[in-house]
Design a protein around this motif. Structure first.
Motif, mmCIF file in Angstrom:
data_model
loop_
_atom_site.group_PDB
_atom_site.id
_atom_site.type_symbol
_atom_site.label_atom_id
_atom_site.label_comp_id
_atom_site.label_asym_id
_atom_site.label_seq_id
_atom_site.Cartn_x
_atom_site.Cartn_y
_atom_site.Cartn_z
ATOM 1 N N SER A 10 0.826 -1.204 0.000
ATOM 2 C CA SER A 10 0.000 0.000 0.000
ATOM 3 C C SER A 10 0.863 1.258 0.000
ATOM 4 C CB SER A 10 -0.922 -0.006 1.220
ATOM 5 O OG SER A 10 -1.683 1.168 1.268
ATOM 6 N N MET A 11 1.898 1.275 0.815
ATOM 7 C CA MET A 11 2.792 2.422 0.871
ATOM 8 C C MET A 11 3.540 2.605 -0.446
ATOM 9 S SD MET A 11 6.339 3.371 1.488
ATOM 10 C CE MET A 11 6.852 1.713 1.696
ATOM 11 N N GLY A 12 4.001 1.516 -1.035
ATOM 12 C CA GLY A 12 4.700 1.597 -2.312
ATOM 13 C C GLY A 12 3.801 2.110 -3.421
ATOM 14 N N SER A 13 2.550 1.679 -3.420
ATOM 15 C CA SER A 13 1.607 2.166 -4.425
ATOM 16 C C SER A 13 1.301 3.650 -4.222
ATOM 17 C CB SER A 13 0.306 1.360 -4.368
ATOM 18 O OG SER A 13 0.546 0.023 -4.697
ATOM 19 N N ALA A 14 1.206 4.077 -2.971
ATOM 20 C CA ALA A 14 0.957 5.492 -2.695
ATOM 21 C C ALA A 14 2.147 6.350 -3.131
ATOM 22 C CB ALA A 14 0.660 5.698 -1.215
ATOM 23 N N VAL A 15 3.351 5.857 -2.904
ATOM 24 C CA VAL A 15 4.547 6.592 -3.337
ATOM 25 C C VAL A 15 4.590 6.671 -4.865
ATOM 26 C CG1 VAL A 15 7.068 6.469 -3.431
ATOM 27 C CG2 VAL A 15 5.881 6.147 -1.266
ATOM 28 N N ALA A 16 4.254 5.576 -5.532
ATOM 29 C CA ALA A 16 4.216 5.592 -6.997
ATOM 30 C C ALA A 16 3.178 6.587 -7.498
ATOM 31 C CB ALA A 16 3.912 4.193 -7.529
ATOM 32 N N ALA A 17 2.022 6.662 -6.830
ATOM 33 C CA ALA A 17 0.995 7.628 -7.216
ATOM 34 C C ALA A 17 1.505 9.056 -7.054
ATOM 35 C CB ALA A 17 -0.272 7.417 -6.390
ATOM 36 N N LEU A 18 2.208 9.326 -5.967
ATOM 37 C CA LEU A 18 2.753 10.669 -5.763
ATOM 38 C C LEU A 18 3.822 11.010 -6.794
ATOM 39 C CD1 LEU A 18 2.973 10.805 -1.870
ATOM 40 C CD2 LEU A 18 1.379 12.021 -3.354
ATOM 41 N N LEU A 19 4.635 10.034 -7.157
ATOM 42 C CA LEU A 19 5.648 10.278 -8.190
ATOM 43 C C LEU A 19 5.002 10.586 -9.541
ATOM 44 C CD1 LEU A 19 8.360 7.623 -7.351
ATOM 45 C CD2 LEU A 19 8.577 10.099 -7.226
ATOM 46 N N PHE A 20 3.966 9.830 -9.887
ATOM 47 C CA PHE A 20 3.277 10.097 -11.146
ATOM 48 C C PHE A 20 2.572 11.452 -11.115
ATOM 49 C CE2 PHE A 20 3.447 5.414 -11.989
ATOM 50 C CZ PHE A 20 4.167 5.512 -13.171
ATOM 51 N N LEU A 21 2.065 11.853 -9.965
ATOM 52 C CA LEU A 21 1.472 13.189 -9.855
ATOM 53 C C LEU A 21 2.528 14.274 -10.059
ATOM 54 C CD1 LEU A 21 -1.127 13.041 -6.953
ATOM 55 C CD2 LEU A 21 -1.534 13.534 -9.354
ATOM 56 N N ARG A 22 3.719 14.050 -9.530
ATOM 57 C CA ARG A 22 4.798 15.017 -9.729
ATOM 58 C C ARG A 22 5.197 15.085 -11.199
ATOM 59 N NH1 ARG A 22 10.737 14.364 -7.362
ATOM 60 N NH2 ARG A 22 10.821 13.017 -9.169
ATOM 61 N N PHE A 23 5.283 13.930 -11.862
ATOM 62 C CA PHE A 23 5.609 13.921 -13.285
ATOM 63 C C PHE A 23 4.524 14.636 -14.091
ATOM 64 C CE2 PHE A 23 7.913 9.662 -12.524
ATOM 65 C CZ PHE A 23 9.038 10.327 -12.076
ATOM 66 N N TRP A 24 3.254 14.420 -13.724
ATOM 67 C CA TRP A 24 2.158 15.088 -14.421
ATOM 68 C C TRP A 24 2.217 16.596 -14.227
ATOM 69 C CZ3 TRP A 24 -1.989 17.764 -12.118
ATOM 70 C CH2 TRP A 24 -2.927 18.228 -13.023
ATOM 71 N N ARG A 25 2.563 17.019 -13.013
ATOM 72 C CA ARG A 25 2.614 18.449 -12.733
ATOM 73 C C ARG A 25 3.705 19.146 -13.540
ATOM 74 N NH1 ARG A 25 3.540 20.171 -6.699
ATOM 75 N NH2 ARG A 25 5.594 19.455 -7.331
ATOM 76 N N THR A 26 4.808 18.468 -13.793
ATOM 77 C CA THR A 26 5.890 19.105 -14.547
ATOM 78 C C THR A 26 5.684 19.008 -16.055
ATOM 79 O OG1 THR A 26 7.213 17.095 -14.458
ATOM 80 C CG2 THR A 26 7.586 18.731 -12.738
ATOM 81 N N SER A 27 5.066 17.917 -16.530
ATOM 82 C CA SER A 27 4.937 17.728 -17.978
ATOM 83 C C SER A 27 3.524 17.947 -18.516
ATOM 84 C CB SER A 27 5.391 16.323 -18.359
ATOM 85 O OG SER A 27 4.470 15.368 -17.887
ATOM 86 N N HIS A 28 2.509 17.899 -17.658
ATOM 87 C CA HIS A 28 1.095 18.010 -18.044
ATOM 88 C C HIS A 28 0.695 16.944 -19.062
ATOM 89 C CE1 HIS A 28 0.387 21.549 -15.690
ATOM 90 N NE2 HIS A 28 1.503 22.078 -16.177
ATOM 91 N N GLU A 29 1.335 15.782 -18.980
ATOM 92 C CA GLU A 29 0.989 14.643 -19.813
ATOM 93 C C GLU A 29 -0.076 13.830 -19.084
ATOM 94 O OE1 GLU A 29 0.746 12.351 -22.924
ATOM 95 O OE2 GLU A 29 2.274 13.919 -22.895
ATOM 96 N N ARG A 30 -1.229 13.627 -19.739
ATOM 97 C CA ARG A 30 -2.361 12.977 -19.070
ATOM 98 C C ARG A 30 -2.091 11.530 -18.698
ATOM 99 N NH1 ARG A 30 -7.603 14.700 -22.466
ATOM 100 N NH2 ARG A 30 -6.623 13.231 -23.862
ATOM 101 N N LEU A 31 -1.167 10.873 -19.381
ATOM 102 C CA LEU A 31 -0.848 9.485 -19.051
ATOM 103 C C LEU A 31 -0.388 9.366 -17.601
ATOM 104 C CD1 LEU A 31 -0.405 6.543 -20.064
ATOM 105 C CD2 LEU A 31 1.934 7.221 -20.562
ATOM 106 N N PHE A 32 0.391 10.326 -17.133
ATOM 107 C CA PHE A 32 0.851 10.294 -15.747
ATOM 108 C C PHE A 32 -0.304 10.458 -14.768
ATOM 109 C CE2 PHE A 32 4.955 11.976 -17.659
ATOM 110 C CZ PHE A 32 5.540 10.720 -17.682
ATOM 111 N N LEU A 33 -1.296 11.233 -15.139
ATOM 112 C CA LEU A 33 -2.472 11.405 -14.280
ATOM 113 C C LEU A 33 -3.272 10.102 -14.193
ATOM 114 C CD1 LEU A 33 -3.754 13.628 -12.601
ATOM 115 C CD2 LEU A 33 -5.167 14.196 -14.569
ATOM 116 N N TRP A 34 -3.405 9.410 -15.311
ATOM 117 C CA TRP A 34 -4.086 8.111 -15.310
ATOM 118 C C TRP A 34 -3.344 7.114 -14.418
ATOM 119 C CZ3 TRP A 34 -8.579 6.485 -17.671
ATOM 120 C CH2 TRP A 34 -9.165 7.354 -18.593
#
Length: 88
Positions: A10-34
């Motif tokens: 659960s913690m690893g999945s939450a960290v992965a979600a936060l990393l993808f949110l950070r990638f989305w915030r910098t690139s605005h690529e919708r794939l990272f949001l999904w």
């Protein structure tokens, strides 16, 4: 031991979600949001499963949550591949 492993997943999945949110915030690529939404769904699923006492992993609510997890990933990939790219 199973509760510890569920917590770690659960913690690893939450960290992965936060990393993808950070990638989305910098690139605005919708794939990272999904992907962030999918991993957040998996983190909540595993946390609830651990909270309930790690009973039957093949119960319908947990299987439906995993189905949503995989459908979000497939939806993100389909969205990325089917979206028309802007001409350079």
């Amino acid at each position: 031991m199973q509760m510890f492993m569920l917590g770690m997943i659960s913690m690893g999945s939450a960290v992965a979600a936060l990393l993808f949110l950070r990638f989305w915030r910098t690139s605005h690529e919708r794939l990272f949001l999904w992907f962030a939404a999918a991993f957040l769904c998996e983190a909540v699923n595993r946390a609830v499963f651990a909270w309930q006492g790690a009973g039957d992993e093949a119960a319908l609510p947990y299987l439906l949550a995993r189905l949503v997890f995989f459908l979000l990933i497939l939806g993100g990939i389909a969205d990325k591949n089917l979206r028309k790219s802007a001409p350079p």
